[in-house]
Scaffold this motif. Structure first.
Motif, PDB file in Angstrom:
ATOM      1  N   SER A 282     -66.116  37.428  13.046  1.00  0.00           N
ATOM      2  CA  SER A 282     -65.452  38.491  12.394  1.00  0.00           C
ATOM      3  C   SER A 282     -64.708  39.181  13.331  1.00  0.00           C
ATOM      4  CB  SER A 282     -65.597  39.105  10.778  1.00  0.00           C
ATOM      5  OG  SER A 282     -66.730  38.485  10.330  1.00  0.00           O
TER       6      SER A 282
ATOM      7  N   THR B 234     -58.752  28.552  -3.268  1.00  0.00           N
ATOM      8  CA  THR B 234     -60.019  29.327  -2.904  1.00  0.00           C
ATOM      9  C   THR B 234     -61.266  29.241  -3.164  1.00  0.00           C
ATOM     10  OG1 THR B 234     -58.282  31.147  -2.852  1.00  0.00           O
ATOM     11  CG2 THR B 234     -60.359  32.441  -4.331  1.00  0.00           C
TER      12      THR B 234
ATOM     13  N   LEU C 217     -66.847  32.969   1.860  1.00  0.00           N
ATOM     14  CA  LEU C 217     -65.936  33.115   2.118  1.00  0.00           C
ATOM     15  C   LEU C 217     -64.513  32.740   1.175  1.00  0.00           C
ATOM     16  CD1 LEU C 217     -66.349  31.371   5.450  1.00  0.00           C
ATOM     17  CD2 LEU C 217     -66.022  33.773   5.154  1.00  0.00           C
TER      18      LEU C 217
ATOM     19  N   VAL D 208     -64.055  29.226   0.691  1.00  0.00           N
ATOM     20  CA  VAL D 208     -62.666  28.557   1.319  1.00  0.00           C
ATOM     21  C   VAL D 208     -62.753  27.564   1.348  1.00  0.00           C
ATOM     22  CG1 VAL D 208     -62.356  27.749   3.701  1.00  0.00           C
ATOM     23  CG2 VAL D 208     -62.466  30.641   3.073  1.00  0.00           C
TER      24      VAL D 208
ATOM     25  N   SER E 277     -60.574  34.601   6.346  1.00  0.00           N
ATOM     26  CA  SER E 277     -61.646  34.334   5.157  1.00  0.00           C
ATOM     27  C   SER E 277     -61.024  32.102   6.242  1.00  0.00           C
ATOM     28  CB  SER E 277     -61.556  33.367   4.300  1.00  0.00           C
ATOM     29  OG  SER E 277     -62.369  34.599   3.509  1.00  0.00           O
TER      30      SER E 277
END
Ligand SMILES: Cc1ncc(COP(=O)(O)O)c(C=O)c1O
Length: 400
Positions: free
Chosen positions: A53, A101, A250, A252, A280
């Motif tokens: 990150s 998402t 996340l 994702v 993300s």
């Protein structure tokens, strides 16, 4: 103010997920829960994610904090495509990847782009509850096809297709399947049936939506290929996710399929959320590049195998004579079919009093059957909880 008079007609299909309600009931009590579907937090690469990150923000700076294209961060999509190829998921030249998402958004987009009222959706029986909930607001008709240890019974699908009239056949929008380590069924479709399904898709001009959150951490040495890879005619829309192979927080996921189809999904997504979180996507990109995803997969595989074995052993010990259950080669769930003609939904409240929670299986069946079934999650509870919880549950079902 009475807000309900403002609600659109599609809200009548928006019901609180039974699983979430259940988890609320279990909160703060001495309850061992097999009801959720959470990954074991031990699988999360916390230290690596902390490093990644800050690296991502340092390296990509404003880019990682900026709006991104609706389809997703280009570098991430490219890296993802080659990672998928390495994992045996074919990405063809006329395919497109749309970052979503979570794969849950892929299900919602599929519903919005493809379904009109009265269209037909074919699912496995049982199937993933949140997929049913994503499709329902469009008011389709569902046809459920039974599963056995080899996944969806494609001969039953063939029979169903043969008996449908032309008009109904033309209303089939897609076949929704989770071929590997099915949720909730815990079964995996055989290669023979995968090929048969694709043959039927060719014969009847069908689209297949392949939802595949679990195939990356199958923990038995079985031979299988994703439908997406076996498909030669652009009939498979593949939904994937980083939720189980990196971290669900996340959000994702992605959709992979023919660009004519996926670009319409991209348009629908634009109106929904413009794009999935840029940060993300950069984190997921870096996690692939550093091998963190592959390492997480290895770790999840070994942890879940031990937990699955513990649950199967406990079921042998405490459920023998009570019913039959699936023996998953991967994933997170075991599905139980009780011998007794009982409804596991009202019984669940009594089970909670005995200190154990499960998901009643009926809501996973699109035709209202499956009342004597239950779903058990083995990824989240500890080994000790699995042993004790299955003991409690076995004693409970023996006593009714
Ligand atoms: C079969 C299936 N599809 C989709 C999802 C949604 O996952 P996510 O939105 O976290 O990618 C799940 C989550 O458990 C699942 O089991």
């Amino acid at each position: 103010m009475d807000y309900t008079k403002l609600f659109s007609s599609r809200t009548k299909y928006m019901k609180a997920s039974e699983i979430r309600e259940l988890l609320k009931l279990a909160e703060g009590k001495d309850v061992i829960s097999f009801a959720g579907g959470l990954p074991d937090p031990q699988t999360f690469p916390v230290d690596e994610m902390a490093e990644i990150s800050s690296y991502v923000i340092e390296k990509y700076g404003a880019q990682a904090l900026q709006y991104a294209p609706t389809a997703g961060v280009t570098l991430f999509r490219r890296t993802l495509a080659s990672w998928l190829e390495n994992q045996g998921v074919a990405v063809n030249s006329d395919d497109m990847i749309l970052v979503t998402t979570g794969s849950q958004q892929g299900l919602d987009l599929t519903s919005r782009v493809l379904l009109d009222k009265g269209d037909i959706v074919i699912t496995e029986k049982p199937t993933y509850l949140a997929a049913i909930n994503a499709f329902k607001p469009a008011e389709p008709r569902f046809i459920g096809i039974e599963i056995d240890d080899d996944g969806m019974k494609t001969d039953e699908l063939e029979k169903t297709l043969k008996t449908m009239d032309k008009q109904d056949l033309s209303r089939i929008k897609f076949v929704y399947t989770i071929p590997t380590s099915q949720n909730p069924g815990g079964v995996t479709m055989s290669m023979e049936r995968r090929k048969h399904l694709l043959e039927l898709a060719d014969q009847y001009d069908l689209l297949i939506v392949e939802d595949d959150p679990y195939s990356h951490f199958v923990f038995e040495p079985i031979e299988f290929q994703p439908l997406k890879t076996l498909d030669k005619n652009g009939r498979v829309l593949y939904l994937g996710t980083f939720s189980k192979i990196l971290a669900p927080g996340l959000r994702v996921g992605f959709m992979l399929g023919n660009k004519d189809l996926v670009s319409m999904m991209e348009l629908a997504k634009q109106a929904m959320d413009l794009h999935s979180a840029t940060l993300s996507q950069y984190v997921a990109l870096e996690a692939i590049k550093r091998g963190v995803v592959d390492k997480t997969i290895e770790k999840a595989r070994s942890i879940y195998k031990v937990k699955r074995d513990a649950m199967l052993e406990a079921l042998d010990r405490y459920f023998t004579g009570l019913g039959r259950w699936t023996h998953p080669v991967g994933g997170m769930f075991i599905f139980v079919y009780l011998n007794k003609d009982v409804d596991t939904k009202p019984l669940m409240y009594k089970a909670l009093e005995k200190g154990v929670a499960y998901v009643p299986g009926g809501s996973f069946f699109v035709d209202g059957t499956g009342k004597n079934t239950l779903r058990l999650n083995f990824s989240y509870p500890s080994i000790e909880q699995i042993k004790e919880g299955i003991k409690r549950l076995g004693e409970f079902f023996s006593s009714i």
